[in-house]
Design a protein around this motif. Structure first.
Motif, mmCIF file in Angstrom:
data_model
loop_
_atom_site.group_PDB
_atom_site.id
_atom_site.type_symbol
_atom_site.label_atom_id
_atom_site.label_comp_id
_atom_site.label_asym_id
_atom_site.label_seq_id
_atom_site.Cartn_x
_atom_site.Cartn_y
_atom_site.Cartn_z
ATOM 1 N N PHE B 42 -4.233 -5.591 23.121
ATOM 2 C CA PHE B 42 -5.267 -6.502 23.627
ATOM 3 C C PHE B 42 -5.280 -7.853 22.933
ATOM 4 O O PHE B 42 -5.843 -8.806 23.466
ATOM 5 N N CYS B 43 -4.671 -7.972 21.757
ATOM 6 C CA CYS B 43 -4.716 -9.271 21.069
ATOM 7 C C CYS B 43 -3.969 -10.312 21.904
ATOM 8 O O CYS B 43 -2.783 -10.154 22.190
ATOM 9 N N PRO B 44 -4.654 -11.384 22.299
ATOM 10 C CA PRO B 44 -4.021 -12.362 23.194
ATOM 11 C C PRO B 44 -2.933 -13.189 22.519
ATOM 12 O O PRO B 44 -2.226 -13.939 23.196
ATOM 13 N N ASN B 46 -0.800 -11.609 20.238
ATOM 14 C CA ASN B 46 0.150 -10.627 19.705
ATOM 15 C C ASN B 46 0.282 -10.735 18.183
ATOM 16 O O ASN B 46 1.388 -10.700 17.630
ATOM 17 N N VAL B 47 -0.851 -10.873 17.539
ATOM 18 C CA VAL B 47 -0.880 -11.026 16.087
ATOM 19 C C VAL B 47 -0.471 -9.717 15.390
ATOM 20 O O VAL B 47 0.164 -9.727 14.344
ATOM 21 N N TYR B 48 -0.819 -8.595 16.024
ATOM 22 C CA TYR B 48 -0.547 -7.289 15.401
ATOM 23 C C TYR B 48 0.770 -6.749 15.917
ATOM 24 O O TYR B 48 1.001 -6.690 17.121
ATOM 25 N N ARG B 49 1.634 -6.373 14.985
ATOM 26 C CA ARG B 49 2.941 -5.850 15.372
ATOM 27 C C ARG B 49 3.258 -4.605 14.556
ATOM 28 O O ARG B 49 2.967 -4.548 13.365
ATOM 29 N N GLY B 61 -0.813 -17.214 14.150
ATOM 30 C CA GLY B 61 -0.943 -17.561 15.569
ATOM 31 C C GLY B 61 -2.268 -17.109 16.175
ATOM 32 O O GLY B 61 -2.436 -17.143 17.385
ATOM 33 N N CYS B 62 -3.199 -16.707 15.334
ATOM 34 C CA CYS B 62 -4.481 -16.180 15.829
ATOM 35 C C CYS B 62 -5.234 -17.249 16.619
ATOM 36 O O CYS B 62 -5.350 -18.390 16.193
ATOM 37 N N LEU B 63 -5.747 -16.862 17.778
ATOM 38 C CA LEU B 63 -6.495 -17.790 18.634
ATOM 39 C C LEU B 63 -7.996 -17.737 18.358
ATOM 40 O O LEU B 63 -8.787 -18.398 19.036
ATOM 41 N N GLU B 64 -8.382 -16.918 17.389
ATOM 42 C CA GLU B 64 -9.770 -16.866 16.886
ATOM 43 C C GLU B 64 -10.774 -16.403 17.936
ATOM 44 O O GLU B 64 -11.912 -16.862 17.951
ATOM 45 N N CYS B 65 -10.340 -15.471 18.780
ATOM 46 C CA CYS B 65 -11.279 -14.976 19.789
ATOM 47 C C CYS B 65 -12.244 -13.952 19.219
ATOM 48 O O CYS B 65 -13.346 -13.772 19.745
ATOM 49 N N GLY B 66 -11.849 -13.244 18.182
ATOM 50 C CA GLY B 66 -12.739 -12.247 17.567
ATOM 51 C C GLY B 66 -12.539 -10.832 18.081
ATOM 52 O O GLY B 66 -13.142 -9.892 17.560
ATOM 53 N N GLU B 78 -10.666 -6.618 8.575
ATOM 54 C CA GLU B 78 -11.571 -7.562 7.907
ATOM 55 C C GLU B 78 -11.255 -8.946 8.459
ATOM 56 O O GLU B 78 -10.091 -9.364 8.448
ATOM 57 N N TRP B 79 -12.254 -9.614 8.951
ATOM 58 C CA TRP B 79 -12.019 -10.841 9.734
ATOM 59 C C TRP B 79 -13.025 -11.901 9.323
ATOM 60 O O TRP B 79 -14.216 -11.628 9.253
ATOM 61 N N ARG B 80 -12.552 -13.094 9.053
ATOM 62 C CA ARG B 80 -13.466 -14.225 8.866
ATOM 63 C C ARG B 80 -12.873 -15.420 9.593
ATOM 64 O O ARG B 80 -11.725 -15.368 10.050
HETATM 65 S S1 SF4 Z 1 -9.124 -12.892 16.713
HETATM 66 FE FE1 SF4 Z 1 -6.974 -13.473 16.517
HETATM 67 S S2 SF4 Z 1 -5.980 -11.630 15.830
HETATM 68 FE FE2 SF4 Z 1 -7.966 -10.996 16.605
HETATM 69 S S3 SF4 Z 1 -7.617 -10.457 18.737
HETATM 70 FE FE3 SF4 Z 1 -8.197 -12.620 18.732
HETATM 71 S S4 SF4 Z 1 -6.297 -13.757 18.612
HETATM 72 FE FE4 SF4 Z 1 -5.832 -11.623 18.057
#
Ligand code: SF4
Ligand SMILES: Cc1cc2nc3c(=O)[nH]c(=O)nc-3n(C[C@H](O)[C@H](O)[C@H](O)COP(=O)(O)OP(=O)(O)OC[C@H]3O[C@@H](n4cnc5c(N)ncnc54)[C@H](O)[C@@H]3O)c2cc1C
Ligand code: SF4
Lengths: 434, 93
Positions: B42-44, B46-49, B61-66, B78-80
């Motif tokens: 689901f990560c838009p 593809n941060v997780y591999r 490359g995180c788009l910071e969607c949360g 853990e996310w900030r």
């Molecule tokens: S916050 Fe970043 S890492 Fe998390 S799902 Fe969105 S794009 Fe992916």
């Protein structure tokens, strides 16, 4: 920054900046914190704003150079199967004159920045590249300012306005709003596709400066509860698709692959042909509706806009609710200063205004809509497929009588969806929006 | 249809924070408990591999969607926000 401010606002989106405009106009010393490099750096929307709510804050927004992309003159709705689909559209001359700028498209990076710049002459301080990491509270729990990620970054204020959007990392930390459940948000991805202005005019059958919105549901969200949109900008198209996050978590569909498949759909591909993708983004949409709205005020603080879950998912109205809730918050704060009371009592004018406005009335009206969609996934699977099948059958000229075709269509429908289910679908659907 | 996420992220402007803003709390949860590993899908961005014995986080490359913060079924992330001014900056939005 050891200075004392009257008001600290978290977030320079439409909600925060609208509040800043009103407060600045009343001479209240206000500081706005924005985590992006500039206002709008972190923000996206399909891109439609509403002139009515903006004009209540900046009546001369056009003269002040508001970065308008196109004035919306036509709204299209598409119900799509994988191979085609239905289209209805509404256009009215009134949107060109009497209702000019009723709705118009913007790029949020430009709009938010412009909107924030207009507060300067009102004496507002907008501080970018700064994350508000927590709130300052006194011994009684009253909010008395913010903590930021800058060195010595605490700032005191009599009132804090949380206008930090749907993805509020502060919410969980402060406990003022719980983290959303995955089913209370949609995850949307967006491409901005550049095309020459004249080509967009031709493809969408509009004059220069005029624009079209297209809202799409159906098989395109691959069985998930979701929606896609295509909005026209001056020389680009915004193409977004999103679905409920709880569906994404279950489905194994990759959001960007779904977006690429949308771009290849036979109704979409001809519109974007030859275009250049310029930017790719992702953001949540606040879908929880009325029942997910948290307590919006307390001692020393208020919550406005997406952060307070003020979003009408059926009509994709969020920016207007953000602007108007921001304005209401500011008006209530002005009253609190008059009274010298910054407790939730002193700030009560905010909830009164919200309750007496279209915001709460609309959100109450559609409170069952999200649940309806989540409970009827056939809206995104069998139904669009059957609808398309029916139309295709009727339009195919192959020597089979229309009566026989009807029989084939009904048989196909009954096979996939029982009459009882159909009745429930209509009853629930109507009940959730009436 | 093949789309490479790298080609999409290449269009965006990032100012990368040296300090990662995302961290997996307990890799053992990912590898032993989490059967579906939905973050891989689901990560838009593809941060997780998935690598041999762990999930790696390409936070740059995180788009910071949360989404991963609340979408991980074990709340194992853990996310900030990236430090102020870092991360993605939209040019159009
Ligand atoms: S916050 Fe970043 S890492 Fe998390 S799902 Fe969105 S794009 Fe992916
Ligand atoms: C794909 C998509 C399409 C949409 N389409 C439409 C549409 O066509 N029409 C419409 O009306 N609405 C639309 N919306 C909804 C609309 O974008 C929102 O309702 C609106 O932006 C809410 O405004 P806001 O000011 O409350 O929040 P935001 O616009 O999200 O602003 C919040 C701001 O706070 C900042 N911030 C957050 N946390 C912190 C912190 N801790 N410290 C400092 N700064 C912080 C953020 O960077 C951001 O600038 C859409 C949304 C999406 C995602
Ligand atoms: S979803 Fe959460 S627990 Fe599962 S693999 Fe991803 S980070 Fe690990």
């Amino acid at each position: 920054m050891r200075e004392q401010f009257d008001v600290a606002i978290v977030g320079a989106g439409p909600a925060g900046i609208s509040a800043a405009h009103v407060l600045g106009g009343r001479g209240i010393k206000t500081i706005v914190f924005e985590r992006g490099e500039y206002p709008g750096a972190k923000n996206i929307s399909g891109g439609v704003l509403y002139g009515h709510d903006l004009a209540r804050i900046l009546p001369d927004f056009r003269e002040k150079g508001c970065p308008i992309e196109r004035n919306i003159v036509e709204s299209r709705l598409w119900y799509l199967s994988n191979d085609g689909g239905y289209s209805v559209a509404f256009r009215d001359r009134a949107f060109c004159d009497r209702l000019f700028l009723n709705a118009f498209t913007v790029g949020r990076a430009r709009f938010d920045r412009w909107f924030a710049e207009q507060t300067k002459e009102k004496g507002i301080l907008v501080v970018c590249s700064t994350v508000v990491t927590d709130l300052l509270r006194d011994a009684r729990g009253q909010v008395i300012g913010v903590m930021t990620d800058r060195p010595e970054g605490d700032v005191k204020a009599r009132v804090v306005l949380l206008a930090d959007g749907i993805n509020s990392a502060l919410a969980a930390k402060t406990g003022f709003r719980p983290e959303p459940n995955p089913h209370d948000v949609a995850l949307a991805v967006k491409d901005v596709i550049e095309l020459p202005e004249e080509l967009i005019n031709e493809r969408f059958n509009v004059e220069t400066g005029q624009g079209v919105t297209t809202e799409i549901i159906g098989e395109i969200t691959e069985g998930m509860d979701g929606v896609a949109v295509i909005y026209t900008n001056r020389n680009s198209l915004s193409v977004c698709i999103g679905a409920n996050l709880s569906d994404f978590v279950k489905s194994r569909v990759k959001p960007y692959e779904m977006l690429e498949r949308l771009k290849e759909h036979p109704m979409v591909a001809p519109l974007i042909r030859g275009g250049q993708s310029k930017e790719y983004m992702a953001h949540w949409v606040a879908e929880g509706g009325y029942d997910s709205i948290p307590g919006l005020s307390g001692n020393g603080y208020l919550i406005a806009g997406d952060s307070g879950m003020l979003f009408n998912a059926l009509h994709r109205e969020g920016s207007n609710m953000a602007m108007t809730s921001g304005r209401f918050a500011a008006e209530a704060i002005v009253e609190a200063f008059d009274k010298g009371d910054f407790s939730s009592n002193g700030l009560a004018g905010y909830l009164e205004r919200l309750d007496g406005s279209y915001i709460m009335e609309d959100l109450k009206k559609y409170r069952g809509f999200g649940k309806f969609r989540l409970e009827h996934h056939e809206l995104f699977t069998t139904l669009p497929r059957l609808h398309s099948f029916a139309a295709r059958e009727m339009l195919t000229v192959d020597g089979v009588s229309k009566k026989e075709k009807q029989r084939i269509i009904w048989k196909a429908i009954r096979k996939e969806i029982s009459t009882g289910k159909m009745i429930r679908l209509f009853r629930h659907g109507w009940g959730s929006i009436k | 249809m093949t789309v490479k996420i790298e080609d999409k992220l290449f269009l965006d402007r990032f100012r990368v924070d040296e300090e990662p803003h995302i961290r997996i709390i307990e890799n053992a949860v990912c590898m032993d408990k989490c059967e579906e590993q939905p973050c891989l899908y689901f990560c838009p961005a593809n941060v997780y591999r998935l690598e041999k014995d762990r999930i790696v986080v390409a936070y740059e490359g995180c788009l910071e969607c949360g989404s991963c913060r609340i979408g991980c079924p074990y709340l194992n992330i853990e996310w900030r926000f990236p430090t102020g001014g870092y991360g993605i900056s939209h040019r159009f939005g």
